[in-house]
Design a protein around this motif. Structure first.
Motif, short mmCIF file in Angstrom:
data_model
loop_
_atom_site.label_atom_id
_atom_site.label_comp_id
_atom_site.label_asym_id
_atom_site.label_seq_id
_atom_site.Cartn_x
_atom_site.Cartn_y
_atom_site.Cartn_z
N PRO A 553 0.81 -1.23 0.00
CA PRO A 553 0.00 0.00 0.00
C PRO A 553 0.83 1.27 0.00
CG PRO A 553 0.04 -0.98 2.19
CD PRO A 553 0.74 -1.95 1.29
N GLN A 554 2.15 1.14 0.29
CA GLN A 554 3.00 2.31 0.38
C GLN A 554 4.14 2.25 -0.61
OE1 GLN A 554 3.95 1.99 4.64
NE2 GLN A 554 2.85 3.92 4.96
N LYS A 607 5.02 6.86 1.84
CA LYS A 607 3.73 7.51 1.63
C LYS A 607 2.78 6.51 0.99
CE LYS A 607 4.91 9.42 -2.94
NZ LYS A 607 5.02 10.65 -3.75
N LYS A 608 1.50 6.83 1.07
CA LYS A 608 0.48 5.96 0.52
C LYS A 608 0.63 5.91 -1.01
CE LYS A 608 -4.49 5.06 0.68
NZ LYS A 608 -5.80 5.56 1.15
N SER A 611 -0.47 8.66 -3.79
CA SER A 611 -0.67 10.00 -3.21
C SER A 611 0.44 10.95 -3.64
CB SER A 611 -0.70 9.90 -1.69
OG SER A 611 0.54 9.45 -1.19
#
Length: 611
Positions: A553-554, A607-608, A611
């Protein structure tokens, strides 16, 4: 809807990879059992069988190594099953022990061994010519040059094998395996059931008393097969003139293109050998009697050339034979190379190499993928051992650990050798040895090395790089995987249990992306002596996306506080990282989210994704 390769659609034409054409040929032959160990350039053959196996009427398996694959195939053909066994050329070294004896016992159900040779070492540690194995063992050899021939020779070779009870070698090369061409389909019959085993100890149990007459029977069988080669449609003569060319395998395609380009088609006599062993002596003798000069064109060793020279000498022929004195014994040929040799023989002007100018492309050396867990393992190993240890490597994508800045591969012999050769180096050099082996390679041929190390009290640290798949050759399953593209593996074997069962007591399991624990495990094992094992377990990121459907997810990014020291690039060399001006940067598309770089440099953050 069933795959077109399985359909009984004679007359249809399909565009196929050479390896796919081999699959279709086996289907048309009525293959009942297919075994393999994957290896480029053969991998697409078993992978295609694996993909179509749910709808096929054959049994297919990825065996743990080539020896086992050929032994399973041997048992199947002895029980009357038409059988195909596939591997790359170096795999035949592993399978050579059963191969030699199987040519004595024969193949009642029919057996073809695909040996995918690799002139030019595109993906191999050597470029051996396995036609020589066929001469040692006493095996007929078929050598396709087109996709259509790859299909037809597989079909006809299996039928010939069953007719004579003789294992047959289908010798391809990388160029044939990976070419694409139109293939006209034939009939695809229902293979039915195997005939079953018929007890005959004097034929199938090669104790010395039986082996001696078996050898005589093998030689007689090869003479009968020589008659087949004399009249084979795969051995043809074309053209006319005082100059002759004898060619086999993919070299037949090079010769055809070279003659056409030079405008010599028809004015040079050509003997094409698609069924090259046993040599069709009468056909070859008539050919060399009809010319004054012969050029033998074959990739790698002068196998056909030497047989032609013997034939000419035995018959006291005054014919000039040219071969490896003008053509190389290494690497792949090219049309231009062959054309220039032909032009020199015929007195025609030589052709220049292609003079077209290509744009300067960026150099892209092979590298471990972004997010590859092996990078974390190597980074930790080098941090703990530095250059003091000897790093014994093995066959797999992890061999790329040889590249800077990791430089964790000092020598390599063959699959499974990292353990045994590492033990030898540790004993002789009296230095710490860290041996690396992949999970698939561990099951292929690492178990015996561990047993030997424990039995002989060697001092070695073995690192099993467990990325849950056979990553290098295309994510094929092995006994230790829990999932495949076709579903769960019902009987996964645990590596820790295996090494513990072999007598290893000091075993550590880590996720290499957890550098703190990985470094601690290395430090702990460094202080010990004897055989100890570290299992670095984390799925290959490409396999994880494909099979586990997992995406981190990151992603990482470089904070504005970056000082431009470039430690992250210089120490890890992750392909997702690059220089942007005087600072480092991360390509979020390439970043796999492993977060190893965050543990190396405090200026890298997470970070995601997106994003």
């Amino acid at each position: 809807m069933a795959n077109p390769l399985l359909a009984d659609t004679p007359g249809e034409t399909h565009l196929l990879l050479g390896n796919e054409a081999i699959v279709r040929g086996a289907i048309e032959a009525g293959v009942q059992v297919v075994t393999c160990y994957p290896g480029t350039p053969s991998s697409e053959v078993p992978d295609t069988f694996f993909r179509i196996s749910p709808d096929g009427k054959f049994y297919f398996e990825y065996s743990v190594n080539e020896k086992v694959a050929l032994e399973v195939a041997g048992g199947a053909t002895l029980s009357g099953a038409m059988t195909l066994c596939t591997m790359k050329h170096v795999g035949v070294n592993v399978a050579a022990d059963p191969l030699m004896t199987m040519c004595y016992t024969g193949a009642p159900g029919g057996l073809m061994l695909l040996s995918a040779d690799d002139p030019g070492c595109h993906s191999s540690q050597n470029e051996q010519d396995n036609r020589i194995y066929a001469r040692i063992a006493g095996m007929p050899v078929l050598e396709p040059a087109t996709a259509q021939e790859a299909k037809d020779m597989t079909r006809d070779g299996l039928a010939l094998s069953k007719k004579y009870g003789a294992p047959i070698l289908l010798r391809t090369t990388t160029r044939v395996n990976h070419l694409r061409g139109s293939v006209e389909f034939g009939h695809a019959p229902d293979p039915g059931k195997a005939e079953g085993f018929k007890r005959d100890p004097s034929r199938f149990v090669p104790i010395p008393a039986f082996a001696r007459p078996m050898h005589i029977a093998l030689m007689e069988r090869m003479e009968n097969l020589r008659h087949e080669a004399e009249h084979s449609p795969y051995n043809t003569v074309s053209g006319d003139g005082e100059i002759g060319i004898i060619c086999s395998g993919i070299s037949r395609a090079y010769v055809a293109d070279a003659l056409e380009h030079a405008g010599l088609t028809g004015s040079v006599k050509v003997l094409e050998l698609g069924f090259s062993n046993p040599m069709p002596e009468n056909l070859c003798l008539d050919f060399i009697k009809s010319v004054t000069k012969v050029l033998v064109v074959e990739e790698l060793e002068p196998v056909v050339e030497n047989e032609i020279r013997v034939l000419a000498q035995k018959n006291s022929l005054d014919v000039e034979i040219i071969g490896k004195d003008v053509l190389p014994r290494n690497g792949e040929f090219s049309v231009t190379m062959v054309e220039n040799v032909i032009c020199e023989m015929t007195g025609n002007p030589l052709v220049a190499q292609c003079a077209c100018e290509l744009p300067q492309l960026p150099v892209r050396p092979p590298n471990l993928c972004a997010g590859c867990p092996h990078r974390g393992t190597y980074f930790a190993a080098k941090k703990v051992f530095g250059d003091e240890a000897i790093y014994s490597s093995d066959i797999g994508c992890y061999t790329l650990g040889i590249l800077p800045p990791l430089q964790a591969a000092d020598f390599l012999l063959c699959m499974g050798s990292s353990i045994s050769a590492g033990c030898g180096a540790a004993k002789a050099a009296d230095q710490t040895v860290v041996a690396f082996i992949g999970d698939s390679t561990f099951f292929h041929s690492g178990l015996t090395g561990v047993a030997n190390a424990v039995f002989n009290s060697h001092d070695i640290l073995l690192v099993v790089l467990d990325n849950r798949t056979t990553a290098m050759t295309g994510h094929q399953p092995h006994p230790g995987v829990d999932k495949t593209i076709l579903g769960d593996n019902d009987h996964p074997l645990d590596i820790e249990s295996a090494v513990r069962g072999l007598g290893v007591t000091e075993i550590r399991n880590v996720n290499p992306f957890n550098q703190k624990k990985t470094l601690a495990a290395f430090e702990e094992l460094k202080a010990m002596k004897g055989v100890r094992v570290l299992i670095a377990k984390e799925p290959c990121p490409l396999y994880s996306r494909r099979v586990y459907k997992k995406i981190a997810p990151q992603v990482a990014y470089v904070a504005d506080s970056c000082t431009g020291r470039f430690d992250c690039l210089d120490k890890l060399a992750c392909p997702a990282m690059y220089k942007e001006g005087d600072k480092a940067a991360v390509n979020p598309i390439l970043c796999n989210g492993c977060m190893l770089c965050l543990q190396v440099c405090g200026h890298i953050k997470a970070k995601k994704r997106g994003s």
